[in-house]
Design a protein around this motif. Structure first.
Motif, PDB file in Angstrom:
ATOM      1  N   UNK A  99       0.827  -1.212   0.000  1.00 56.66           N
ATOM      2  CA  UNK A  99       0.000   0.000   0.000  1.00 56.66           C
ATOM      3  C   UNK A  99       0.860   1.261   0.000  1.00 56.66           C
ATOM      4  N   UNK A 100       1.934   1.253   0.773  1.00 58.11           N
ATOM      5  CA  UNK A 100       2.809   2.426   0.817  1.00 58.11           C
ATOM      6  C   UNK A 100       3.515   2.630  -0.511  1.00 58.11           C
ATOM      7  N   UNK A 101       3.886   1.546  -1.161  1.00 58.02           N
ATOM      8  CA  UNK A 101       4.536   1.659  -2.457  1.00 58.02           C
ATOM      9  C   UNK A 101       3.578   2.220  -3.510  1.00 58.02           C
ATOM     10  N   UNK A 102       2.298   1.886  -3.405  1.00 56.19           N
ATOM     11  CA  UNK A 102       1.322   2.372  -4.375  1.00 56.19           C
ATOM     12  C   UNK A 102       1.093   3.873  -4.260  1.00 56.19           C
ATOM     13  N   UNK A 103       1.279   4.425  -3.065  1.00 56.14           N
ATOM     14  CA  UNK A 103       1.095   5.872  -2.875  1.00 56.14           C
ATOM     15  C   UNK A 103       2.427   6.609  -2.864  1.00 56.14           C
ATOM     16  N   UNK A 104       3.489   5.946  -3.328  1.00 56.32           N
ATOM     17  CA  UNK A 104       4.803   6.578  -3.493  1.00 56.32           C
ATOM     18  C   UNK A 104       5.383   7.064  -2.167  1.00 56.32           C
ATOM     19  N   UNK A 105       5.300   6.221  -1.147  1.00 56.15           N
ATOM     20  CA  UNK A 105       5.878   6.518   0.158  1.00 56.15           C
ATOM     21  C   UNK A 105       7.070   5.587   0.368  1.00 56.15           C
ATOM     22  N   UNK A 106       8.091   6.078   1.059  1.00 54.86           N
ATOM     23  CA  UNK A 106       9.268   5.246   1.338  1.00 54.86           C
ATOM     24  C   UNK A 106       8.837   3.938   1.999  1.00 54.86           C
ATOM     25  N   UNK A 107       9.202   2.831   1.399  1.00 57.09           N
ATOM     26  CA  UNK A 107       8.823   1.522   1.936  1.00 57.09           C
ATOM     27  C   UNK A 107      10.032   0.616   2.148  1.00 57.09           C
ATOM     28  N   UNK A 108      11.191   1.211   2.334  1.00 55.64           N
ATOM     29  CA  UNK A 108      12.396   0.440   2.635  1.00 55.64           C
ATOM     30  C   UNK A 108      12.501   0.237   4.143  1.00 55.64           C
ATOM     31  N   UNK A 109      12.569  -1.004   4.572  1.00 55.35           N
ATOM     32  CA  UNK A 109      12.669  -1.310   5.997  1.00 55.35           C
ATOM     33  C   UNK A 109      14.070  -0.989   6.501  1.00 55.35           C
ATOM     34  N   UNK A 110      14.143  -0.202   7.555  1.00 57.85           N
ATOM     35  CA  UNK A 110      15.432   0.151   8.159  1.00 57.85           C
ATOM     36  C   UNK A 110      15.517  -0.301   9.614  1.00 57.85           C
ATOM     37  N   UNK A 111      14.476  -0.925  10.128  1.00 53.26           N
ATOM     38  CA  UNK A 111      14.488  -1.374  11.519  1.00 53.26           C
ATOM     39  C   UNK A 111      13.092  -1.433  12.082  1.00 53.26           C
ATOM     40  N   UNK A 112      12.984  -1.336  13.367  1.00 58.43           N
ATOM     41  CA  UNK A 112      11.682  -1.366  14.036  1.00 58.43           C
ATOM     42  C   UNK A 112      11.781  -0.570  15.335  1.00 58.43           C
ATOM     43  N   UNK A 113      10.625  -0.276  15.887  1.00 59.04           N
ATOM     44  CA  UNK A 113      10.567   0.418  17.175  1.00 59.04           C
ATOM     45  C   UNK A 113       9.776  -0.433  18.150  1.00 59.04           C
ATOM     46  N   UNK A 114      10.005  -0.191  19.426  1.00 58.61           N
ATOM     47  CA  UNK A 114       9.268  -0.915  20.460  1.00 58.61           C
ATOM     48  C   UNK A 114       9.274  -0.100  21.740  1.00 58.61           C
ATOM     49  N   UNK A 115       8.293  -0.364  22.574  1.00 55.82           N
ATOM     50  CA  UNK A 115       8.232   0.289  23.872  1.00 55.82           C
ATOM     51  C   UNK A 115       8.973  -0.549  24.900  1.00 55.82           C
ATOM     52  N   UNK A 116       9.325   0.073  25.995  1.00 57.45           N
ATOM     53  CA  UNK A 116      10.054  -0.602  27.068  1.00 57.45           C
ATOM     54  C   UNK A 116       9.447  -0.201  28.401  1.00 57.45           C
ATOM     55  N   UNK A 117       9.625  -1.059  29.388  1.00 54.69           N
ATOM     56  CA  UNK A 117       9.129  -0.811  30.740  1.00 54.69           C
ATOM     57  C   UNK A 117      10.301  -0.538  31.658  1.00 54.69           C
ATOM     58  N   UNK A 118      10.368   0.665  32.190  1.00 51.92           N
ATOM     59  CA  UNK A 118      11.434   1.074  33.098  1.00 51.92           C
ATOM     60  C   UNK A 118      12.812   0.839  32.485  1.00 51.92           C
ATOM     61  N   UNK A 119      12.930   1.070  31.177  1.00 51.21           N
ATOM     62  CA  UNK A 119      14.224   0.957  30.515  1.00 51.21           C
ATOM     63  C   UNK A 119      14.686  -0.454  30.242  1.00 51.21           C
ATOM     64  N   UNK A 120      13.810  -1.444  30.428  1.00 47.84           N
ATOM     65  CA  UNK A 120      14.201  -2.839  30.220  1.00 47.84           C
ATOM     66  C   UNK A 120      13.923  -3.249  28.781  1.00 47.84           C
TER      67      UNK A 120
END
Length: 345
Positions: A99-120
């Protein structure tokens, strides 16, 4: 990156899909987050509390800089869908990329994000995910956001990656004390912090300046003067004690390994002494001598893996840093309030 974009630098404080594109091997010096990406990460992680949230980072690899221009969240997995989580997540990720490629948005994966609890965040699952990404993306990063620490007035956002030398040892399964010592790797060399910069376009800055209200005292300003840090400190100390117990258990494994090695050496020495005495008797009787090699039951004892010990030590360091920062801020507030009281008397 857009020309003229303003960058706010932060001090450095986790299924790769088929759409992942290989990146170059140049050294990574900084991660530039678009302002909308930072807001999406903060919103997703805050709304998912108390559960952990994760999502995909999209962008470009430009020289020594990794530019993150967009992101999207991964769907939350339910307890009844454990068997289908992996297939569902992969399908969802591929559909989003298309879907992102169809609307001409950057779709190259460079990593991921995540939440943490108390810095763990230092877990074996995180390292395994990094290694999976590393097969196709050599400079992948994980942006970790801690909502609980951010509630204390500072943006707890950091970008981390694995050290290349550690990744090679992990792939070769050489994580014993001897292998890590020969590679000169300590627990500090597992994760590498990458400086984070938040980039905003001039139009965004102009809009913020236009919408900025007149300077007035707000509830957030008063919250900064809150002298109570007991709940935060209690959680950190409790987590720190649990990590110390885990570290003691890991040290006991190493101690037990050395005891078993010493016990096996004693058993081998006693067996060799007995076999030599038996051969002397057989030699005197003119009989064929028995071999004096190590018997099959004396197999080498495998050396314990130090990865868990390294991860626990890294968590302890994180908790100690958080306690140190919270204590410093509390002392500064106390001295400030004391000066204000003296000035009012």
């Amino acid at each position: 990156r857009r020309q003229g974009a303003e960058e706010v630098q932060l001090l450095p404080d986790h299924h790769c899909s088929a759409a992942c594109a290989p990146l170059t091997m140049a050294a990574l010096k900084a991660v530039v987050l678009d302002d909308k990406v930072a807001l999406k990460i903060l919103q997703h992680c805050n709304e998912a509390l108390p559960q952990l949230a994760t999502g995909q980072l999209l962008g470009l690899d430009v020289g020594q800089t990794l530019e993150v221009t967009d992101c999207f969240p991964f769907p939350a997995s339910g307890a009844a869908e454990d068997d289908l989580d992996e297939n569902t997540g992969t399908t969802y990720q591929l559909d989003m990329m298309r879907c992102l490629r169809e609307v001409n948005v950057d779709n190259n994966t460079v990593g991921w994000y995540q939440s943490a609890t108390m810095g763990t965040f230092q877990t074996a699952e995180l390292i395994e995910t990094f290694v999976n990404y590393h097969e196709n993306i050599k400079k992948c990063v994980c942006v970790v956001y801690d909502p609980q620490r951010s509630q204390r007035g500072s943006l707890a956002l950091r970008a981390i990656r694995l050290k290349d030398s550690f990744v090679e040892l992990y792939k070769q399964e050489k994580l014993s004390a001897k292998d890590l010592r020969e590679a000169n790797l300590s627990w500090r060399d597992v994760f590498v912090d990458v400086p984070v910069k938040i980039s905003s376009s001039p139009l965004t800055q102009a809009l913020i300046a236009e919408l900025q209200p007149a300077q007035a005292l707000t509830a957030a300003d008063l919250d900064r003067l809150d002298l109570s840090c007991q709940p935060f400190m209690e959680k950190n100390i409790q987590s720190l004690l649990e990590c110390v117990d885990d570290l003691i258990n890991e040290q006991q494994k190493v101690t037990m390994y050395h005891k078993n090695v010493a016990r096996q050496a004693q058993m081998m020495a006693a067996w060799l002494q007995k076999r030599k005495a038996e051969n002397q008797t057989r030699r005197a009787a003119g009989e064929e001598l028995l071999p004096e090699e190590d018997p099959s039951q004396f197999k080498p004892i495998p050396e314990p893996n130090l990865l868990d010990s390294y991860l626990v030590t890294s968590q302890i360091s994180t908790y100690c840093d958080q306690v140190n920062i919270a204590s410093t801020q509390s002392m500064e507030k106390l001295f400030l309030v004391e000066a204000l009281q003296k000035g009012l008397v």
